[in-house]
Design a protein around this motif. Sequence first.
Motif, PDB file in Angstrom:
ATOM      1  N   THR A 108      67.559 -23.968 -46.563  1.00 13.75           N
ATOM      2  CA  THR A 108      66.214 -23.556 -46.139  1.00 13.75           C
ATOM      3  C   THR A 108      65.260 -24.744 -46.181  1.00 13.75           C
ATOM      4  OG1 THR A 108      66.612 -21.347 -47.032  1.00 13.75           O
ATOM      5  CG2 THR A 108      64.322 -21.971 -46.638  1.00 13.75           C
ATOM      6  N   LEU A 109      65.343 -25.525 -47.225  1.00 17.32           N
ATOM      7  CA  LEU A 109      64.429 -26.663 -47.347  1.00 17.32           C
ATOM      8  C   LEU A 109      64.689 -27.732 -46.289  1.00 17.32           C
ATOM      9  CD1 LEU A 109      64.361 -27.179 -51.228  1.00 17.32           C
ATOM     10  CD2 LEU A 109      62.609 -26.113 -49.790  1.00 17.32           C
TER      11      LEU A 109
ATOM     12  N   CYS B   9      60.261 -26.096 -41.815  1.00 20.83           N
ATOM     13  CA  CYS B   9      59.837 -25.918 -43.232  1.00 20.83           C
ATOM     14  C   CYS B   9      58.821 -26.994 -43.570  1.00 20.83           C
ATOM     15  CB  CYS B   9      61.047 -26.012 -44.152  1.00 20.83           C
ATOM     16  SG  CYS B   9      60.634 -25.643 -45.864  1.00 20.83           S
ATOM     17  N   GLU B  10      57.644 -26.591 -43.877  1.00 22.05           N
ATOM     18  CA  GLU B  10      56.534 -27.507 -44.145  1.00 22.05           C
ATOM     19  C   GLU B  10      56.511 -27.891 -45.633  1.00 22.05           C
ATOM     20  OE1 GLU B  10      52.989 -25.627 -42.925  1.00 22.05           O
ATOM     21  OE2 GLU B  10      53.641 -25.415 -40.816  1.00 22.05           O
ATOM     22  N   ASN B  11      56.388 -29.197 -45.855  1.00 21.53           N
ATOM     23  CA  ASN B  11      56.307 -29.758 -47.214  1.00 21.53           C
ATOM     24  C   ASN B  11      57.508 -29.372 -48.079  1.00 21.53           C
ATOM     25  OD1 ASN B  11      53.801 -30.984 -46.674  1.00 21.53           O
ATOM     26  ND2 ASN B  11      52.734 -29.069 -47.195  1.00 21.53           N
ATOM     27  N   CYS B  12      58.627 -29.146 -47.470  1.00 17.37           N
ATOM     28  CA  CYS B  12      59.807 -28.678 -48.231  1.00 17.37           C
ATOM     29  C   CYS B  12      60.538 -29.820 -48.929  1.00 17.37           C
ATOM     30  CB  CYS B  12      60.769 -27.957 -47.277  1.00 17.37           C
ATOM     31  SG  CYS B  12      60.088 -26.379 -46.696  1.00 17.37           S
TER      32      CYS B  12
ATOM     33  N   LEU C 250      59.165 -21.970 -55.609  1.00 18.70           N
ATOM     34  CA  LEU C 250      59.581 -21.480 -54.287  1.00 18.70           C
ATOM     35  C   LEU C 250      58.580 -20.451 -53.754  1.00 18.70           C
ATOM     36  CD1 LEU C 250      63.460 -21.152 -54.749  1.00 18.70           C
ATOM     37  CD2 LEU C 250      62.215 -22.937 -53.509  1.00 18.70           C
ATOM     38  N   ASP C 251      58.052 -19.611 -54.619  1.00 14.39           N
ATOM     39  CA  ASP C 251      57.060 -18.620 -54.167  1.00 14.39           C
ATOM     40  C   ASP C 251      55.789 -19.320 -53.694  1.00 14.39           C
ATOM     41  OD1 ASP C 251      58.601 -16.391 -54.582  1.00 14.39           O
ATOM     42  OD2 ASP C 251      57.972 -16.128 -56.672  1.00 14.39           O
ATOM     43  N   ILE C 252      55.398 -20.348 -54.390  1.00 12.36           N
ATOM     44  CA  ILE C 252      54.193 -21.093 -53.964  1.00 12.36           C
ATOM     45  C   ILE C 252      54.446 -21.781 -52.617  1.00 12.36           C
ATOM     46  CG2 ILE C 252      52.706 -23.018 -54.564  1.00 12.36           C
ATOM     47  CD1 ILE C 252      53.194 -22.304 -57.530  1.00 12.36           C
ATOM     48  N   LEU C 253      55.660 -22.376 -52.487  1.00  9.70           N
ATOM     49  CA  LEU C 253      56.007 -23.050 -51.225  1.00  9.70           C
ATOM     50  C   LEU C 253      56.078 -22.048 -50.073  1.00  9.70           C
ATOM     51  CD1 LEU C 253      56.821 -25.698 -49.826  1.00  9.70           C
ATOM     52  CD2 LEU C 253      59.206 -25.200 -50.435  1.00  9.70           C
ATOM     53  N   ALA C 254      56.550 -20.850 -50.364  1.00  5.24           N
ATOM     54  CA  ALA C 254      56.658 -19.826 -49.300  1.00  5.24           C
ATOM     55  C   ALA C 254      55.271 -19.419 -48.824  1.00  5.24           C
ATOM     56  CB  ALA C 254      57.431 -18.611 -49.828  1.00  5.24           C
ATOM     57  N   GLY C 255      54.282 -19.447 -49.704  1.00  5.37           N
ATOM     58  CA  GLY C 255      52.931 -19.065 -49.310  1.00  5.37           C
ATOM     59  C   GLY C 255      52.298 -20.094 -48.358  1.00  5.37           C
ATOM     60  N   LYS C 256      52.865 -21.285 -48.315  1.00  7.74           N
ATOM     61  CA  LYS C 256      52.314 -22.335 -47.444  1.00  7.74           C
ATOM     62  C   LYS C 256      53.009 -22.393 -46.085  1.00  7.74           C
ATOM     63  CE  LYS C 256      51.166 -25.296 -51.404  1.00  7.74           C
ATOM     64  NZ  LYS C 256      51.384 -26.603 -52.012  1.00  7.74           N
ATOM     65  N   GLN C 257      54.022 -21.584 -45.900  1.00  8.31           N
ATOM     66  CA  GLN C 257      54.797 -21.641 -44.652  1.00  8.31           C
ATOM     67  C   GLN C 257      54.163 -20.743 -43.595  1.00  8.31           C
ATOM     68  OE1 GLN C 257      57.347 -23.830 -44.373  1.00  8.31           O
ATOM     69  NE2 GLN C 257      56.902 -24.379 -46.568  1.00  8.31           N
TER      70      GLN C 257
ATOM     71  N   ILE D  83      61.271 -18.606 -42.590  1.00  3.87           N
ATOM     72  CA  ILE D  83      61.422 -19.524 -43.732  1.00  3.87           C
ATOM     73  C   ILE D  83      60.743 -18.935 -44.975  1.00  3.87           C
ATOM     74  CG2 ILE D  83      60.776 -21.810 -44.572  1.00  3.87           C
ATOM     75  CD1 ILE D  83      61.108 -22.816 -41.699  1.00  3.87           C
ATOM     76  N   LYS D  84      59.540 -18.303 -44.718  1.00  7.06           N
ATOM     77  CA  LYS D  84      58.836 -17.686 -45.850  1.00  7.06           C
ATOM     78  C   LYS D  84      59.700 -16.633 -46.513  1.00  7.06           C
ATOM     79  CE  LYS D  84      54.463 -16.866 -45.468  1.00  7.06           C
ATOM     80  NZ  LYS D  84      53.154 -16.268 -45.147  1.00  7.06           N
ATOM     81  N   ASP D  85      60.299 -15.798 -45.693  1.00  8.56           N
ATOM     82  CA  ASP D  85      61.142 -14.724 -46.263  1.00  8.56           C
ATOM     83  C   ASP D  85      62.348 -15.310 -46.993  1.00  8.56           C
ATOM     84  OD1 ASP D  85      59.398 -12.891 -45.269  1.00  8.56           O
ATOM     85  OD2 ASP D  85      60.569 -12.501 -43.439  1.00  8.56           O
ATOM     86  N   ASN D  86      62.921 -16.365 -46.431  1.00 10.63           N
ATOM     87  CA  ASN D  86      64.091 -16.966 -47.106  1.00 10.63           C
ATOM     88  C   ASN D  86      63.703 -17.507 -48.486  1.00 10.63           C
ATOM     89  OD1 ASN D  86      65.787 -16.389 -44.968  1.00 10.63           O
ATOM     90  ND2 ASN D  86      65.548 -18.388 -43.992  1.00 10.63           N
TER      91      ASN D  86
END
Length: 834
Positions: A293-294, A299-302, A632-639, A644-647
């Motif tokens: 996923t990353l 994927c932004e800022n992954c 990962l939850d914080i990173l998903a909030g930025k997508q 990708i967010k769901d993953n």
Amino acid sequence: MNMRSRMKGVFWSGILPLFLWTFVSGQSSCPIETNRTELQTPYEKPTKLTLNSAFMSPIVHSFLDSVQPNPFPKDLLIRVIKDMNFSTERVKEILQYEIGFLVCVAIGILYIVLMPLIGLIFACCRCCGNCGGRMQQKNTTNIHCKRRSFYLATFLITVLILAGNVCMFLSSTNTSETVMRSPTELTDILENVKGYLNSIPKQIEQVTNESSLTVDTVKSNLHETGPLLGKLIQNGLKGPLDPAFNSITEIAHVINSTSDELLKLNKTLELLKPKVDVLKANLSAVRQRINNTLHMPDCENCTSQLPDLDKLSLEGSLDFPDQNDLRSAVDKAINADVIGQANKGRDFFDSIPAKVKNETRLSVELALFQLETLKTQISGVTKDLPLDVLKTISAPLTDLQKSIKDFSPDIEKSSQISLAVGLVLSCLILLVVICNFLGLLLGVAGLNPKDNPTERSGTSNCGGIFFMAGVGFSFLVSWIFMLVVLILFIVGGNTYTLVCKPWQNKELIQLIDTPGLIPAINLSTVLNLNTNLNIVNVYSDCQKNKSLWTTFHLNEIFDLNSKLDVSKYTHEIDQTFDGLQINIANITILSPEVKSQLNNFSSRASSMNFSNIIQQINDVSGTNLSSVAESLDILAGKQNNQAIKDNLHGEAKDLRDIQTDITSNIMPLLRELNTTVKNLSVEASQITATVENVFKKVGYAQDVLKYKISQIVKTESRAFIDCQLKIFQTFLQWANQTITEKVGRCGPAAAAVDRSEELVCKHLVESLNAFWFSLGWCMMFLIPSIIFSVKLAKYYRRMKYSDSYENNNFMMNPFPKAHLKPELLENGKQPPLT
């Protein structure tokens, strides 16, 4: 050199203290019986006599000592008893010795003769108007002074007579009481002597019974040689063996505890490893998905999260290879049966009494046979003592008791007669006292000094008559009473001076002890003794309550030491056991194989790397996936890409699920595993020291069994036999001391003699002497009583003729006949000139 140094060290550090401890313990454990039953003492019936005339004894003794100041005539009595020749010179010698009594007898006879003669003359004179018979009294200027003087003198004399009369009453009662109780008292004295004589064989029997008890005690100990001697040997081995057995038991417990901990460790690993493997697989799959996923283009800022992927792994394989080596060493140690080795040693220790009993059976049988012979010898010691003499002495005492019982009615009757005679004599004297006191009382009560002597009252006249009645009665009975005093004085006085006084100062016993005086009283002949016994010394020893052995010097005719010499038999018993060999087979406490397994167990335990195991456990337990899931939850909030967010959200949830699984399923097992490993670590740290302690104590015990067990057995066997022989020595010392110092203490015999002396002298003779002395006292004071009573009666009786005071300065006018008394005028008599 190493072996020699090692043996020297073992001896000085262990075997020598063990030997000393064994010696001390063996000596102190000897059960010597010291508490023996006290010898039976005869019961003595106490005296029932409570009355005596001790209040009169000092003055009576002082009088008799004045009458008879001569010393006890021992030589004279010896000549009289031996010769029985009463020649003129012998009678003269006797009378010369009795000169004091003869003087008193002469005075008494003079009193007996003169009193009735004077009384007869006095009566005739009174009838003729003389000796105060004329009923006229001069009126002088000092008439009242004379009356008072005569009154006081009469009163004092009467009081003295009354005091003697009271003493007569008391002494008469005491004499009668003593005579009444004398049969019972004599019977009790003889019974005490018989009880003492009968107690001597019983005391000897007690000594014999104690000898039998001592022999039976030793026989019982020899019967129990196995338990007793075996116990002593066990005590000698207990010091080194017990620590060895205890250390083996301790290491066995350590092995079993280590085995239990290893089993717990394996069980925990069996549960933990499958779960850890599943956890690793799931975590690896999630990590791969996160990595995919990353790396997606949208994927932004992954790329910033890629370093966190390194955290998604489980360190530590939970693989402990050292555990298997320790497990193998523990299993081999268990199979070596260490506890069985300790039990085997204890069984050997417990079997020692049975082995000792089997080894000593023949020696014990020989010793028991010798003990029976020894018992017969000790029991026969008392047969040679002259106990038959006691029966010879006791038989006459029984006959004497019967004779006393036969004479008891006559003695009681004589007691009543003596009491009656004493009371009659006392009452007659009391009659004189009463007459005097009535005269004194009535004379004073009825006299008026101003009255004319012819006009005195009837009361005063009655007082004078009582005085004259007392005088007349005194003349009538005094000479008879003096005859009684004379007879009792001769009997009682001589009994005191010739019997009681020398009895008290032992001169009478010295007289009886004179050789050849009384052939029947020869203690040496009666008791079949070789020595010449002195009754005085025997009596003195008995007063000190010494034993018959000391009193009669029985050691000169009876060798007690040789009779109680049992060294021959004790030496044979000692020889029987001295050559005894008690073989106690040696054992090996720990075999070389067991020692090898213990060494292997110790080395494996000390080489196990517990820090590595704990580190692996800490690595697994330190895994934390929650922080990565949060990232990962914080990173998903930025997508912006929903996929990708769901993953990312789904992968964060998977990490949390894995963390939950670790917390709920893995962590309890890890904590349990950690506790088990720490316990093993603690035990393993002490195993080496414990095994070394086992080897040290077992080695010490093994050296004792190898080098000193025979010495211990010999020492304890010697102590056991010495103990049995010491029991005999203690008994023989007690028997010797008892026979020579305690058997037949003759204090009761001396007490019987002293009690007889008290009965005869202090109660009977002193009461009798007090009676005649009191009666004689009254007789002596009757003489001044008669004189002053006659004188005083003139001052109280009513006169028939009047008188006037003398006056030389004027002439008396002649009395007209009208003034004369009618009876004088009728008779034609003239009044006497004054």
